[in-house]
Design a protein around this motif. Structure first.
Motif: not given
Ligand SMILES: C[S@@+](CC[C@H](N)C(=O)[O-])C[C@H]1O[C@@H](n2cnc3c(N)ncnc32)[C@H](O)[C@@H]1O
Length: 178
Positions: A14-17, A19-24, A26-28, A55-58, A72-76
């Motif tokens: 599970v990963d959007p792969w 760049n997200l607008d709302d994820w601050n 480093p990986l973004n 996609g995102t988890t949601t 889980i190793d996503g948005d921390h």
């Protein structure tokens, strides 16, 4: 993991792969298309057991079946670990477990440029909420088991307490924020 565990029948990624607008974090700010290509290439020999949910988890959690284990190793951020645990936990069968990365004793591991890392203490509060045991493992990992009752095990004694006040008053916070 797939090399070592031939009995894993299905491995959901599970990963959007993107760049997200709302994820601050480093990986973004890295090339996530390239990360997907690298993932596909490294898992090519196991492709019959891999299911990519982009996609995102949601966005994609409803497509997951009941699971023995999730990592889980996503948005921390606080938002990220909240959404991940709330969405993933109902998918874990009785007796299964959730593991995760970045269970950092300090929420300030990315200094002031990025959002704080909130896997610790949020995962501990989540474990108490669902009434299940959680263990701090080496290398900033955690394990939340879906059996037994709540207890926070910290064999290394690295996690002082779960208070946000402790984090705000820590020497590292003073060093970063003055
Ligand atoms: C620290 S990287 C870890 C990637 C992978 N677990 C690894 O070890 O190579 C964090 C990953 O979380 C993904 N991510 C960010 N927000 C997410 C979300 N809301 N749901 C799922 N994954 C997310 C990013 O695209 C990135 O690939």
């Amino acid at each position: 993991m797939l090399d070592a565990c031939p009995d894993i029948e299905a491995y959901y990624l599970v990963d959007p792969w993107r760049n997200l607008d709302d994820w601050n974090k480093p990986l973004n700010y890295s090339d996530l298309e390239a990360a997907l290509e690298e993932t596909r290439s490294r898992l090519a020999k196991h492709k019959n057991r891999c299911i990519y949910l982009r996609g995102t988890t949601t966005e994609v959690a409803d497509q997951l079946p009941q699971l023995d284990f999730a990592y889980i190793d996503g948005d921390h951020t606080l938002r990220g670990i909240t959404l991940d645990l709330l969405r993933i936990w109902p998918k874990i069968r009785e007796g299964g477990a959730v593991g995760g990365d970045d269970f950092s004793p300090t929420i300030w591991q990315h200094k002031r440029k990025y959002e704080p890392t909130m896997v610790f203490p949020f995962a501990v509060h989540f474990a108490e909420g669902v009434g299940r045991p959680i263990t701090a493992l080496p290398n900033k990992q955690f394990l939340l088991e879906n059996s037994g009752s709540f207890h926070f095990s910290d064999p290394s004694g690295q996690y002082a307490d779960t208070e946000i006040g402790t984090q705000l008053r820590s020497p590292l916070a003073r060093k970063i924020f003055g």
